[in-house]
Design a protein around this motif. Structure first.
Motif, PDB file in Angstrom:
ATOM      1  N   LEU A 296       0.903  -1.251   0.046  1.00 22.97           N
ATOM      2  CA  LEU A 296       0.008  -0.021   0.038  1.00 22.97           C
ATOM      3  C   LEU A 296       1.015   1.212  -0.086  1.00 22.97           C
ATOM      4  O   LEU A 296       0.768   2.121  -0.566  1.00 22.97           O
ATOM      5  CB  LEU A 296      -0.870  -0.034   1.109  1.00 22.97           C
ATOM      6  N   GLY A 297       1.888   1.060   1.040  1.00 28.34           N
ATOM      7  CA  GLY A 297       2.656   2.497   0.940  1.00 28.34           C
ATOM      8  C   GLY A 297       3.544   2.688  -0.239  1.00 28.34           C
ATOM      9  O   GLY A 297       3.799   3.638  -0.804  1.00 28.34           O
TER      10      GLY A 297
ATOM     11  N   ALA B 123      -3.807  -3.635  -2.996  1.00 25.31           N
ATOM     12  CA  ALA B 123      -3.078  -2.610  -2.152  1.00 25.31           C
ATOM     13  C   ALA B 123      -2.084  -1.492  -3.043  1.00 25.31           C
ATOM     14  O   ALA B 123      -2.417  -0.449  -2.478  1.00 25.31           O
ATOM     15  CB  ALA B 123      -1.860  -3.335  -1.314  1.00 25.31           C
ATOM     16  N   GLY B 124      -2.054  -1.880  -4.194  1.00 30.15           N
ATOM     17  CA  GLY B 124      -1.514  -0.948  -5.088  1.00 30.15           C
ATOM     18  C   GLY B 124      -2.698   0.248  -5.384  1.00 30.15           C
ATOM     19  O   GLY B 124      -2.502   1.341  -5.191  1.00 30.15           O
TER      20      GLY B 124
ATOM     21  N   LEU C 113      -5.612   5.383  -3.276  1.00 27.81           N
ATOM     22  CA  LEU C 113      -6.650   5.925  -2.820  1.00 27.81           C
ATOM     23  C   LEU C 113      -6.320   6.831  -1.502  1.00 27.81           C
ATOM     24  O   LEU C 113      -6.766   7.866  -1.347  1.00 27.81           O
ATOM     25  CB  LEU C 113      -7.689   4.776  -2.187  1.00 27.81           C
ATOM     26  N   VAL C 114      -5.411   6.226  -0.642  1.00 29.06           N
ATOM     27  CA  VAL C 114      -5.065   6.924   0.386  1.00 29.06           C
ATOM     28  C   VAL C 114      -4.233   8.258   0.057  1.00 29.06           C
ATOM     29  O   VAL C 114      -4.367   9.439   0.652  1.00 29.06           O
ATOM     30  CB  VAL C 114      -4.405   5.969   1.389  1.00 29.06           C
ATOM     31  N   PHE C 115      -3.156   8.091  -0.750  1.00 26.08           N
ATOM     32  CA  PHE C 115      -2.039   9.040  -0.794  1.00 26.08           C
ATOM     33  C   PHE C 115      -2.257  10.274  -1.674  1.00 26.08           C
ATOM     34  O   PHE C 115      -2.087  11.383  -1.462  1.00 26.08           O
ATOM     35  CB  PHE C 115      -0.881   8.533  -1.382  1.00 26.08           C
ATOM     36  N   LEU C 116      -3.167   9.690  -2.997  1.00 24.89           N
ATOM     37  CA  LEU C 116      -3.208  10.715  -3.960  1.00 24.89           C
ATOM     38  C   LEU C 116      -3.847  12.138  -3.756  1.00 24.89           C
ATOM     39  O   LEU C 116      -3.488  13.064  -4.053  1.00 24.89           O
ATOM     40  CB  LEU C 116      -3.779  10.207  -5.262  1.00 24.89           C
TER      41      LEU C 116
END
Length: 419
Positions: free
Chosen positions: A26-27, A149-150, A155-158
């Motif tokens: 994910l990170g 996770a990619g 989703l989390v970062f952008l």
């Protein structure tokens, strides 16, 4: 017996390993995807052309893929835990150092090379290695979840990175990425284990224990030997060619240029980044479902369908851009999200099935071709925009290439190959 050991006896260790792998992946996805929303801020501050900035993204994409088979071989030599922890530290260094850069070559060094090598060491060859060691039952499904996770990373970062870049500046966004990478390191060191035998268990679903692979002292030699053997097979070239087109049509084109392309048509950058993040939401469902299908349907036919449908959607995309987000664009986002990396579980399965124990390293090379395609598309699309004032030809070209990838996928033969 420690409290941690008690908990892990209740839950199979494979699920703990899968969980921390999800966090690392994910990170890595979020770190690598961030440059797509930094193109305009860097262009405005430094005056660098979009082609120059896209070159740094291309270096990142190439290394993200090329390092993958060597990372898989290094995991055979040193173990997954050491490789992934070291990769996270390298990502933190690359992202953090960008705040002091003053020249475009530094962008290439820090974001292109450092972050490219770091995220590439946590790429999909890591998924192939981990699932091959820890899962017999649910292997396709877990591959789908980890691949998703990619999408979750985007989703989390952008939206966060886009919002920070437009409010407090892109430097703060880079520092946040560096900090998050460092925070994941202790989680990896505590929970990630290299092989079931190291914690006195077996792979999930295995009926007999398997010994850990013997340490391979020549990781680079091992990776190159597998490449040399697999290159003699037409199956390898069909997989690599199709996956190169996959990379060109996802990470290279849409992942890097969708936000600036939408901004060209009057859509605010934060809105465009939100649309790309929405792709990530639907990709989670699409990729997990693809993993489930891979356990039940011939992966060749799945790949053919995925590429054909993706190509059709890209051919329609230029007509969907406008100053506001209309229902046809929402439909594209939902569909493209479901299809984004649904190609990964069947590709991993084909590598494992056709090339046996060498499957993870073969997939590493196939994934390297994915990133070479992505790098070419990132640079070519940036140059197209600089010289023609529009991304239209980039969308059309990618759509036609996806149709070719569909034909290549269904042409893959059934027999296994020694590698």
């Amino acid at each position: 017996m420690t409290q941690l050991e008690v908990r892990t006896r209740r839950v199979h260790w494979a699920w703990w390993v899968a969980g921390v792998s999800f966090i690392a992946l994910l990170g890595a996805a979020g770190f690598r995807a961030a440059p797509g929303v930094l193109i305009d801020p860097l262009h405005q501050e430094f005056g660098w052309s979009r082609g120059t900035i896209s070159l740094a993204v291309s270096v990142n994409l190439v290394l993200y893929g090329v390092i993958s088979p060597f990372a898989a071989a290094l995991m055979e030599r040193f173990g997954m835990r050491k490789v992934v922890a070291s990769a996270l530290v390298l990502v933190a260094a690359g992202s953090g150092l960008t705040v002091v850069m003053t020249a475009s070559w530094q962008l290439i060094l820090f974001w292109g090379i450092f972050v490219g090598v770091g995220t590439g060491s946590m790429a999909l060859a890591f998924v192939a290695t981990m699932t091959s060691r820890w899962f017999v039952k649910h292997r396709g499904l877990v591959s789908g979840v980890l691949t998703a996770a990619g999408a979750t990373g985007q989703l989390v970062f952008l939206p966060v990175v886009a919002n920070m870049a437009t409010t407090v500046g892109w430097r703060w966004a880079s520092l946040v990425i560096a900090a998050v990478a460092l925070l994941v390191v202790p989680v990896v060191l505590i929970f990630l284990r290299d092989h079931p035998s190291h914690v006195g268990t077996t792979a999930l679903g295995a009926t007999t224990p398997e010994p850990p692979p013997a340490p391979n002292k020549g990781a680079a030699r091992r990776a190159l030997q597998v490449l040399g053997t697999s290159m003699r097979s037409g199956t390898f070239w069909l997989l690599a060619g199709g996956f190169a087109i996959c990379g060109a049509s996802t990470n290279g084109l849409v992942g890097t240029h969708f936000v600036p392309a939408a901004h060209d048509h009057g859509i605010p950058m934060t809105t465009a980044a939100g649309l790309l993040a929405l792709v990530g939401i639907f990709d989670v469902a699409g990729t997990i479902f693809s993993g489930w299908l891979t356990d039940r349907i011939d992966p060749r036919w799945l790949l053919g369908a995925y590429y054909a449908l993706r190509g059709g959607s890209l051919l329609l995309l230029p007509g969907l851009f406008g100053p506001s987000v209309e229902p046809p664009m929402w439909a594209f986002i939902i569909f493209y999200g479901l299809d984004w990396v649904a190609t990964v579980p069947p590709t991993v399965a084909l590598c494992r099935d056709r090339f046996g124990m060498s499957g993870p390293i073969v997939f590493g090379w196939v994934f390297a071709s994915h990133q070479l395609g992505a790098a070419f598309a990132a640079t070519a699309a940036g140059a197209t925009r600089d010289h023609m004032g529009s991304y239209d030809f980039a969308w059309y070209g990618a759509g036609l290439l996806c149709m070719v990838a569909a034909l290549m996928s269904v042409a893959i033969k059934r027999q296994k190959i020694a590698a």
